[in-house]
Design an enzyme around this catalytic site. Structure first.
Site, PDB file in Angstrom:
ATOM      1  N   ASP A 134    -109.943  99.373  69.402  1.00 47.16           N
ATOM      2  CA  ASP A 134    -109.101 100.444  68.858  1.00 47.16           C
ATOM      3  C   ASP A 134    -108.848 100.224  67.372  1.00 47.16           C
ATOM      4  O   ASP A 134    -107.712 100.271  66.907  1.00 47.16           O
ATOM      5  CB  ASP A 134    -107.778 100.511  69.615  1.00 47.16           C
ATOM      6  CG  ASP A 134    -107.086 101.860  69.444  1.00 47.16           C
ATOM      7  OD1 ASP A 134    -105.870 101.924  69.668  1.00 47.16           O
ATOM      8  OD2 ASP A 134    -107.757 102.843  69.062  1.00 47.16           O
ATOM      9  N   GLY A 168     -92.286 102.262  64.612  1.00 47.86           N
ATOM     10  CA  GLY A 168     -93.548 102.829  65.086  1.00 47.86           C
ATOM     11  C   GLY A 168     -93.472 103.161  66.559  1.00 47.86           C
ATOM     12  O   GLY A 168     -92.688 102.568  67.308  1.00 47.86           O
TER      13      GLY A 168
END
Length: 962
Positions: free
Chosen positions: A812, A687
């Site tokens: 987030d 990622g």
């Protein structure tokens, strides 16, 4: 219509009939086999048993395995000519899935089993030990688990055993020393432990030993020196420690010797080159070896690959490479080769002129001091990679460098080179990457560099360059004394990705030709003296992510196309002379994504900018009173939400979780993380974001447990703050639905740069985003899985907001930050934007980054502080995305339509039309369709209620007052 009882009775009857039919076929087959195969029915039935264990045969290789053909004619089978018994079973790379039948042990005449590169699972049958004639057993590149069977010792004629790239665990069995004819043992890339056992030395026939990438541990036994016929030894990434036994260096037939990424210590024998005259491949990088690299390696005349990087070798490099005519790879970086004479460390370069096959020379960060000899130009024209950066080389760069016409990558950064960049660099027509930054080069940039048509990356910053920019140049020219204008010829750089001309003395207008550099993603022209307006041609740069034109003399209005660039993540227009209204859409809707400071004639924009209001030019449109809608639907919502909340509260109370701030975290170093990820290899990259990259790795090879290592991009703005925020958050929280942190690392890398990383428990099922949107995921989430995930996230939010000592706002929440373990339990991760309400360290700033576009609540865009209400909004959007399968930034959401409105308009009767098909097709047929729709509608209502624009009207306040 038949009753259910009749149907069941009929089904049972059919099943019984079918079983009798199979039984008849089996009986018939057994009689014909005896007649057809002349007594060899044992082999026949063993092969049929093998076939019966195959669950997937994509290439139909086993279709010929039937009684229409003699089994000796079946695909992958070979038989002896006299007895017609099976001698070879070879089915390599056929995509076969299933397990290996134990009946293969009945094929008593087998000489070879080759099942390489399939997907066999389960254990290796111990019945293979019956195959006393077996010479070759190839089970590598499969998914076998369990241990290596001790019974394999019965295969006393075995010469070649290949079990690599499986999931085998346990020790190497001591019975293996009975395989007196074994010449090759291939067990690499498994989970074997217990070290390399000394008894293996008794197999004196051993020629090749492959054990790399196993968490073996232990030291290398001295008894391996009995392998007098050994030609290949591969045991890298095995967690081995101690010194290399001197007996190994007496194996004069050794050709390949590989022990990278271990914890080996000690020095190499001074006579290694005389003891191993046949050596062709020597790989010892990533250990803790000391002393000098023996000059006797010069006598290994067949050596082609030499890799000793990332050790602690010292002393002057005195190998006479002129004798190594076959050498093509030399990698010695990250050692300490400084000699006693100040300017003599590079004299070995002269001896490389005879190495005509040299392709790769790596000597960066070796503490080399001295000048680069003129003889550098005599190196092989095959040389492709030359790395001499991060040393203390000084003087001018020899013009002979232009003779190395095969170079594709040249790095000389972080040295003390001075004088002009030689124009001969323009002869390097194959050059793709040129790194000359952080030196003392002066004078103009050679025009000849413009001839490098394959150049994609050019690093020249932090030098003393001056003069005009050559007309065909583009990348990384910041922090010099360049003057003049940007040449119009820059339009020819169609593949230019990054252009940084910041902090020079460039003037004139911004050339409209930049609009033809359509591949640009990063453009920095800040700190110059550009004037005039922003050219309209820049509107064609639709892929631009960062634009910085601050600290110039630019004027005019802010172009309308800025707010239409969907990819734009950061825009800096500060300290110019722009005028007019600041937009409030696109990048201008997020106060942390743009800056317009120092433009005194601007007006409007977000409230947080505190700019004067613009003059009204038209009447305001009346807004629809959405609060009326809320009043209408509130009673229905309240009933549904009460039920949901009671279940939700019961779940939370039944799973108490206490934070453990006093928990002791293990300590890890940069070197440990480097080794855990194979040097932060891209193959381990799982990622990547704006502030960090995440790698999969193994910290402790004893338990072979994977971890996720998040490495912060400290060069990016906000990354250090993100690290501090995440550390502060994890110090205060622990919960089953939060990602478990293992430790953190705050250190420096081998170049002396700051390094920070966080280590988490690895989540094998990836993120919710992957399950919803990745084409690589063929499996999809069903309705129950989605509800369970949302329940887990809600439980985590309840813990963060209501059950911690201080309220924690995640900040987030989105699918890519929701990770799934082996059991598909959801874990909330990435606390890089988290805030501890009331804690001085994390007080919000109106200019700080606040969430991700699409998931951040609208109040954050106008400068409001982060609150738990904001998390609730993000949860609502997350819920709607999980249920509909549509991102909030989907292209369909424009002209006033949003994900929230899309879901809201479907209530209450058309909900089924907006639900992701994969969420409903897997539901049981026994469930009443109306009940399913009611459940879906209730779920969507929660998402809609959470994601309303007004914070006080969100579901949070309703729940708190029940």
């Amino acid at each position: 219509m038949k009753s259910p009882q009749a149907i069941i009775h009929l089904s049972c009857s059919s099943l019984i009939s079918f079983l009798f039919y199979i039984l008849t076929i089996i009986c018939f087959t057994s009689t014909t086999v005896s007649a057809s195969y002349g007594g060899n029915e044992t082999d026949y039935h063993a092969l049929l048993s093998f076939k019966s264990k195959i669950t997937h045969d994509p290439y139909k290789v086993l279709t010929s395995w039937n009684h229409s053909f003699h089994f000796c004619d079946w695909s992958g089978i070979s038989c002896g000519k006299r007895r017609k018994r099976v001698t070879v079973l070879r089915l390599v790379s056929q995509g076969l899935e299933g397990s290996l039948s134990s009946h293969v042990g009945n094929l008593s005449f087998l000489r070879e089993i080759s099942l390489t590169n399939n997907s066999f699972q389960g254990t290796i049958p111990h019945e293979l030990g019956r195959l006393s004639r077996l010479r070759f057993l190839y089970l590598d590149d499969n998914k076998f688990s369990g241990v290596i069977p001790t019974n394999l010792s019965g295969c006393n004629n075995l010469e070649d055993l290949r079990l690599s790239v499986n999931k085998l665990a346990g020790n190497i069995p001591k019975e293996m020393n009975l395989l007196s004819k074994l010449a090759r043992l291939d067990i690499y890339n498994n989970k074997l432990t217990g070290g390399i056992p000394p008894f293996l030395g008794n197999i004196t026939s051993m020629e090749e030993f492959y054990a790399a990438r196993n968490p073996l541990g232990g030291s290398i036994p001295d008894t391996l020196g009995l392998w007098k016929s050994l030609t290949g030894f591969w045991s890298g990434h095995c967690n081995l420690y101690g010194s290399i036994p001197h007996s190994i260096f007496n194996l004069s037939l050794l050709v390949n010797f590989s022990l990278p990424i271990n914890q080996l210590t000690g020095s190499l024998p001074s006579e290694i080159g005389n003891q191993l005259p046949n050596l062709e491949f020597l790989q010892l990088w990533g250990n803790e070896l000391t002393g000098i690299i023996p000059p006797s390696l010069s006598n290994c005349s067949k050596l082609g690959y030499l890799e000793m990087s990332n050790n602690s070798f010292s002393g002057k490099l005195t190998i006479d490479f002129s004798k190594l005519r076959d050498i093509n790879i030399i990698r010695l970086q990250n050692n300490n080769f400084h000699g006693r004479k100040e300017a003599d460390d590079m004299s070995f370069i002269d001896s490389l002129k005879n190495c005509t096959k040299l392709v790769d020379l790596g000597l960066y960060n070796c503490n080399l001091i001295g000048v680069l000899p003129i003889s550098i130009g005599n190196l092989s024209n095959q040389l492709s990679f030359l790395y001499l950066g991060h040393n203390q080389l000084f003087g001018s760069l020899p013009s002979g460098i232009g003779s190395l016409v095969g170079l594709t990558t040249l790095f000389l950064e972080n040295n003390r080179f001075n004088g002009n960049i030689p124009t001969s660099v323009g002869k390097l027509q194959n050059l793709q990457v040129l790194g000359l930054y952080s030196n003392q080069f002066s004078g103009p940039i050679p025009d000849a560099i413009g001839n490098l048509s394959t150049l994609t990356k050019l690093y020249l910053y932090s030098n003393k360059l001056e003069g005009h920019i050559p007309s065909s140049l583009g990348n990384y020219l910041s922090q010099n004394n360049l003057y003049g204008s940007i040449p119009s010829e820059i339009k020819d750089l169609k593949m230019l990705n990054i252009l940084d001309l910041s902090y020079n003395n460039l003037s004139g207008t911004i050339t409209s030709s930049l609009g033809e550099c359509i591949s640009l993603t990063y453009l920095d022209l800040s700190g110059n003296i550009f004037e005039g307006t922003i050219p309209p041609s820049l509107s064609s740069l639709g892929g631009l992510q960062v634009l910085n034109i601050s600290q110039n003399n630019l004027s005019g209005k802010i172009p309308k196309f800025f707010d239409k660039w969907k990819s734009l993540e950061y825009l800096n227009l500060s300290f110019n002379d722009f005028e007019g209204e600041v937009p409030v859409v696109g990048v201008f809707s997020n106060a942390s994504a743009f800056s317009v400071l120092g433009n005194n004639r601007l007006c409007g924009g977000l409230v947080t900018l505190e700019l004067p209001k613009c003059k009204v030019t038209g009447s305001k449109k009346k807004r629809f009173p959405f609060f009326i809608l809320f009043i209408v639907i509130a009673p229905t919502l309240l009933i549904v939400l009460c039920c949901v909340y009671l279940l939700y509260k019961k779940k939370c109370n039944s799973q108490p979780s206490q934070s453990s701030g006093n928990e002791r975290f293990m300590k890890v170093s940069y070197n440990q993380l480097l080794k855990a990820t194979d040097g932060f290899s891209t193959t381990n990259l799982i990622g990547e974001g704006g502030h960090s990259s995440v790698y999969k790795g193994i910290l402790n090879h004893d338990d072979d447990k994977s971890v996720a290592i998040k490495v912060l991009h400290l060069q990016n703005q906000g990354a250090h703050k993100s690290f501090l925020a995440e550390c502060e958050a994890w110090r205060n929280i622990r919960h089953r639905n939060l990602l478990k942190i293992i430790t953190s690392c705050s250190s420096v890398d081998f170049q002396g740069n700051n390094f920070k990383a966080l280590v988490y428990e690895f989540m094998p099922n990836g993120s919710v985003h992957d399950w919803l949107h990745s084409s690589a995921n063929t499996s999809k989430l069903n309705f129950l899985q989605r509800i369970n995930i949302l329940r887990d996230v809600a439980t985590a939010l309840d813990y963060l907001h209501n059950r911690c000592q201080a309220t924690i706002v995640h900040g987030d929440l989105k699918p890519s930050n929701i990770l799934l373990d082996d059991d598909m339990v959801a874990h909330v991760g990435d606390f890089g934007l988290a805030r501890l309400l009331g804690a001085d360290l994390n007080q919000n700033s109106s200019t700080g980054v606040k969430g991700t576009i699409g998931y951040a609540p609208p109040e954050y865009g106008v400068g409001s502080e982060m609150t738990s209400c904001g998390d609730v909004y993000s949860f609502g959007i997350l819920l709607l995305e999980v249920m509909t399968g549509k991102k909030p930034t989907d292209g369909m959401f424009n002209d006033g339509l949003s994900l929230h409105k899309f879901a809201y308009m479907a209530l209450p009767d058309q909900v089924i039309d907006v639900i992701d098909n994969d969420a409903i097709v897997l539901q049981s047929m026994e469930v009443n369709a109306k009940k399913v729709e009611e459940c879906l509608a209730a779920t969507i209502k929660i998402g809609v209620s959470c994601s309303v624009d007004s914070p006080p009207q969100r579901i949070l306040d309703v729940l708190q007052n029940i």
